[in-house]
Design a protein around this motif. Structure first.
Motif, PDB file in Angstrom:
ATOM      1  N   MET A   1      24.062 102.510  54.790  1.00 26.72           N
ATOM      2  CA  MET A   1      23.537 102.391  53.424  1.00 26.72           C
ATOM      3  C   MET A   1      23.456 100.913  53.052  1.00 26.72           C
ATOM      4  O   MET A   1      24.383 100.153  53.283  1.00 26.72           O
ATOM      5  N   ASN A   2      22.331 100.514  52.442  1.00 21.00           N
ATOM      6  CA  ASN A   2      22.175  99.135  52.021  1.00 21.00           C
ATOM      7  C   ASN A   2      23.028  98.863  50.791  1.00 21.00           C
ATOM      8  O   ASN A   2      23.234  99.733  49.950  1.00 21.00           O
ATOM      9  N   PRO A   3      23.505  97.618  50.640  1.00 20.10           N
ATOM     10  CA  PRO A   3      24.276  97.275  49.445  1.00 20.10           C
ATOM     11  C   PRO A   3      23.379  97.269  48.220  1.00 20.10           C
ATOM     12  O   PRO A   3      22.159  97.155  48.341  1.00 20.10           O
ATOM     13  N   PRO A   4      23.962  97.400  47.021  1.00 23.94           N
ATOM     14  CA  PRO A   4      23.146  97.338  45.809  1.00 23.94           C
ATOM     15  C   PRO A   4      22.583  95.940  45.627  1.00 23.94           C
ATOM     16  O   PRO A   4      23.105  94.970  46.191  1.00 23.94           O
ATOM     17  N   PRO A   5      21.487  95.796  44.845  1.00 23.60           N
ATOM     18  CA  PRO A   5      20.953  94.461  44.597  1.00 23.60           C
ATOM     19  C   PRO A   5      22.009  93.567  43.977  1.00 23.60           C
ATOM     20  O   PRO A   5      22.815  94.014  43.156  1.00 23.60           O
ATOM     21  N   PRO A   6      22.054  92.293  44.370  1.00 19.87           N
ATOM     22  CA  PRO A   6      23.033  91.390  43.774  1.00 19.87           C
ATOM     23  C   PRO A   6      22.741  91.157  42.306  1.00 19.87           C
ATOM     24  O   PRO A   6      21.616  91.314  41.856  1.00 19.87           O
ATOM     25  N   ALA A   7      23.766  90.811  41.556  1.00 22.37           N
ATOM     26  CA  ALA A   7      23.578  90.536  40.132  1.00 22.37           C
ATOM     27  C   ALA A   7      22.553  89.424  39.952  1.00 22.37           C
ATOM     28  O   ALA A   7      22.523  88.461  40.702  1.00 22.37           O
ATOM     29  N   ASP A   8      21.710  89.571  38.940  1.00 25.41           N
ATOM     30  CA  ASP A   8      20.589  88.659  38.764  1.00 25.41           C
ATOM     31  C   ASP A   8      21.042  87.410  38.017  1.00 25.41           C
ATOM     32  O   ASP A   8      20.926  87.310  36.802  1.00 25.41           O
ATOM     33  N   PHE A   9      21.539  86.451  38.743  1.00 24.07           N
ATOM     34  CA  PHE A   9      22.046  85.215  38.163  1.00 24.07           C
ATOM     35  C   PHE A   9      20.963  84.479  37.394  1.00 24.07           C
ATOM     36  O   PHE A   9      21.194  83.967  36.301  1.00 24.07           O
ATOM     37  N   GLU A  10      19.736  84.415  37.956  1.00 23.08           N
ATOM     38  CA  GLU A  10      18.656  83.678  37.308  1.00 23.08           C
ATOM     39  C   GLU A  10      18.340  84.235  35.929  1.00 23.08           C
ATOM     40  O   GLU A  10      18.113  83.491  34.980  1.00 23.08           O
ATOM     41  N   GLN A  11      18.318  85.556  35.784  1.00 24.38           N
ATOM     42  CA  GLN A  11      17.990  86.142  34.498  1.00 24.38           C
ATOM     43  C   GLN A  11      19.117  85.939  33.488  1.00 24.38           C
ATOM     44  O   GLN A  11      18.864  85.793  32.295  1.00 24.38           O
ATOM     45  N   ARG A  12      20.369  85.908  33.947  1.00 25.02           N
ATOM     46  CA  ARG A  12      21.476  85.742  33.011  1.00 25.02           C
ATOM     47  C   ARG A  12      21.622  84.293  32.573  1.00 25.02           C
ATOM     48  O   ARG A  12      22.066  84.014  31.461  1.00 25.02           O
ATOM     49  N   ALA A  13      21.257  83.349  33.426  1.00 20.63           N
ATOM     50  CA  ALA A  13      21.430  81.944  33.079  1.00 20.63           C
ATOM     51  C   ALA A  13      20.132  81.393  32.491  1.00 20.63           C
ATOM     52  O   ALA A  13      19.920  81.385  31.296  1.00 20.63           O
ATOM     53  N   GLU A  14      19.229  80.978  33.349  1.00 17.88           N
ATOM     54  CA  GLU A  14      17.933  80.461  32.969  1.00 17.88           C
ATOM     55  C   GLU A  14      16.995  80.963  34.038  1.00 17.88           C
ATOM     56  O   GLU A  14      17.407  81.201  35.158  1.00 17.88           O
ATOM     57  N   PHE A  15      15.730  81.137  33.698  1.00 24.27           N
ATOM     58  CA  PHE A  15      14.832  81.705  34.697  1.00 24.27           C
ATOM     59  C   PHE A  15      14.473  80.649  35.733  1.00 24.27           C
ATOM     60  O   PHE A  15      13.600  79.817  35.529  1.00 24.27           O
ATOM     61  N   GLY A  16      15.195  80.661  36.840  1.00 28.90           N
ATOM     62  CA  GLY A  16      14.903  79.737  37.923  1.00 28.90           C
ATOM     63  C   GLY A  16      15.417  78.329  37.635  1.00 28.90           C
ATOM     64  O   GLY A  16      16.080  78.064  36.631  1.00 28.90           O
ATOM     65  N   ASN A  17      15.073  77.421  38.516  1.00 29.11           N
ATOM     66  CA  ASN A  17      15.515  76.034  38.417  1.00 29.11           C
ATOM     67  C   ASN A  17      14.564  75.290  37.487  1.00 29.11           C
ATOM     68  O   ASN A  17      13.691  74.535  37.916  1.00 29.11           O
ATOM     69  N   VAL A  18      14.749  75.493  36.180  1.00 33.04           N
ATOM     70  CA  VAL A  18      13.807  74.976  35.191  1.00 33.04           C
ATOM     71  C   VAL A  18      13.695  73.458  35.267  1.00 33.04           C
ATOM     72  O   VAL A  18      12.591  72.896  35.169  1.00 33.04           O
ATOM     73  N   GLU A  19      14.811  72.772  35.450  1.00 31.79           N
ATOM     74  CA  GLU A  19      14.785  71.302  35.501  1.00 31.79           C
ATOM     75  C   GLU A  19      13.894  70.802  36.633  1.00 31.79           C
ATOM     76  O   GLU A  19      13.053  69.913  36.442  1.00 31.79           O
ATOM     77  N   ALA A  20      14.046  71.379  37.828  1.00 28.54           N
ATOM     78  CA  ALA A  20      13.219  70.969  38.962  1.00 28.54           C
ATOM     79  C   ALA A  20      11.760  71.373  38.753  1.00 28.54           C
ATOM     80  O   ALA A  20      10.841  70.605  39.076  1.00 28.54           O
ATOM     81  N   ASN A  21      11.537  72.562  38.202  1.00 27.82           N
ATOM     82  CA  ASN A  21      10.165  73.017  37.984  1.00 27.82           C
ATOM     83  C   ASN A  21       9.420  72.126  36.993  1.00 27.82           C
ATOM     84  O   ASN A  21       8.244  71.793  37.191  1.00 27.82           O
ATOM     85  N   LEU A  22      10.100  71.734  35.914  1.00 32.34           N
ATOM     86  CA  LEU A  22       9.460  70.864  34.932  1.00 32.34           C
ATOM     87  C   LEU A  22       9.202  69.477  35.511  1.00 32.34           C
ATOM     88  O   LEU A  22       8.182  68.838  35.194  1.00 32.34           O
ATOM     89  N   ASP A  23      10.097  69.002  36.359  1.00 26.59           N
ATOM     90  CA  ASP A  23       9.866  67.721  37.034  1.00 26.59           C
ATOM     91  C   ASP A  23       8.595  67.797  37.876  1.00 26.59           C
ATOM     92  O   ASP A  23       7.764  66.882  37.862  1.00 26.59           O
ATOM     93  N   PHE A  24       8.436  68.894  38.595  1.00 26.48           N
ATOM     94  CA  PHE A  24       7.217  69.097  39.390  1.00 26.48           C
ATOM     95  C   PHE A  24       5.977  69.103  38.499  1.00 26.48           C
ATOM     96  O   PHE A  24       4.962  68.460  38.812  1.00 26.48           O
ATOM     97  N   LEU A  25       6.034  69.816  37.379  1.00 28.35           N
ATOM     98  CA  LEU A  25       4.885  69.859  36.473  1.00 28.35           C
ATOM     99  C   LEU A  25       4.533  68.476  35.936  1.00 28.35           C
ATOM    100  O   LEU A  25       3.352  68.118  35.841  1.00 28.35           O
ATOM    101  N   ARG A  26       5.532  67.705  35.579  1.00 26.32           N
ATOM    102  CA  ARG A  26       5.266  66.355  35.065  1.00 26.32           C
ATOM    103  C   ARG A  26       4.552  65.508  36.105  1.00 26.32           C
ATOM    104  O   ARG A  26       3.664  64.712  35.774  1.00 26.32           O
ATOM    105  N   ARG A  27       4.919  65.686  37.360  1.00 24.33           N
ATOM    106  CA  ARG A  27       4.311  64.889  38.417  1.00 24.33           C
ATOM    107  C   ARG A  27       2.900  65.367  38.782  1.00 24.33           C
ATOM    108  O   ARG A  27       2.024  64.563  39.087  1.00 24.33           O
ATOM    109  N   ALA A  28       2.731  66.686  38.768  1.00 23.16           N
ATOM    110  CA  ALA A  28       1.533  67.244  39.413  1.00 23.16           C
ATOM    111  C   ALA A  28       0.489  67.816  38.468  1.00 23.16           C
ATOM    112  O   ALA A  28      -0.647  68.019  38.886  1.00 23.16           O
ATOM    113  N   SER A  29       0.827  68.113  37.215  1.00 25.06           N
ATOM    114  CA  SER A  29      -0.134  68.845  36.383  1.00 25.06           C
ATOM    115  C   SER A  29      -1.335  67.984  36.001  1.00 25.06           C
ATOM    116  O   SER A  29      -2.481  68.407  36.106  1.00 25.06           O
ATOM    117  N   ARG A  30      -1.089  66.763  35.515  1.00 25.64           N
ATOM    118  CA  ARG A  30      -2.156  65.817  35.181  1.00 25.64           C
ATOM    119  C   ARG A  30      -3.241  66.466  34.306  1.00 25.64           C
ATOM    120  O   ARG A  30      -4.423  66.307  34.544  1.00 25.64           O
TER     121      ARG A  30
END
Length: 222
Positions: A1-30
């Motif tokens: 039997m497969n284990p249950p899905p792990p607790a969703d850390f991203e949803q409980r904290a912040e959705f994904g690595n927001v700091e890194a994602n915004l850094d990428f947008l600042r560099r690339a969105s133009r």
């Protein structure tokens, strides 16, 4: 039997690595204010709100109806698969963060992204590296196979470049630092003290691009 899905850390904290994602947008969105932007996989709308505050004409799509309901005040359209409910060449920029690896038919997804992008438009995406993420997900799910249903479209550096090229994109990988407070908390949450020790020994931000934990990609429609 497969284990249950792990607790969703991203949803409980912040959705994904927001700091890194915004850094990428600042560099690339133009993009200036008023640019038409589509975010695929908007979740509860955190990034979409940022785009709207920046003055962009931004819209999101999302498959999770509960997330859409929680977003409330941002324009997110429900979808059920890769098809995007917009006319051809509708957007100058398409974004997705921590989405590509979850899409079973990544070719259908990329065809739709190319279709809704205007000529010269760009697809900015962040997705985990198959080599590193497969190890992490095996530990997180406590199974060598259970996680593959969720992370069904992981790519290596070369695989991702070739797939985007086949769909008519010129590809540039960006050097974005991912070791943020969110990243450290995530390692501690899932790996415990060994996660912090591993990070002290090997900083992924210092690795060659093809060995990074996450790829940040600017794909320009030819």
């Amino acid at each position: 039997m497969n284990p249950p899905p792990p607790a969703d850390f991203e949803q409980r904290a912040e959705f994904g690595n927001v700091e890194a994602n915004l850094d990428f947008l600042r560099r690339a969105s133009r993009l200036g204010p008023g640019a038409r932007v589509l975010e695929i996989g908007s979740g509860r709308g955190a990034l979409l709100r940022h785009l709207l505050r920046e003055g962009h004409d931004a819209t999101g799509v999302e498959i999770d109806r509960a997330a859409i309901a929680a977003a409330r005040d941002v324009p997110i359209i429900p979808v059920d698969g890769p098809a995007l409910p917009f006319p051809d060449e509708s957007f100058q920029l398409v974004l997705s963060f921590d989405v590509f690896e979850h899409i079973p038919d990544s070719d259908a997804h990329l065809r739709e992204v190319a279709r809704v992008l205007a000529p010269g438009g760009r697809y900015l995406l962040q997705t985990p590296n198959k080599w590193t993420n497969a190890i992490f997900e095996t530990i997180r799910w406590r199974s060598p196979t259970a996680w593959k249903v969720d992370h069904c479209s992981l790519h290596t550096f070369g695989q991702l470049r070739r797939r985007l090229d086949r769909h008519g994109f010129d590809v540039r990988f960006h050097d974005v630092a991912v070791v943020t407070d969110f990243f450290r908390r995530k390692l501690r949450h899932y790996l415990g003290p060994p996660g912090s020790l591993l990070l002290a020994m090997v900083n992924p931000d210092r690795l060659p691009q093809r060995f990074r934990t996450n790829f940040y990609v600017e794909a320009t429609k030819r």
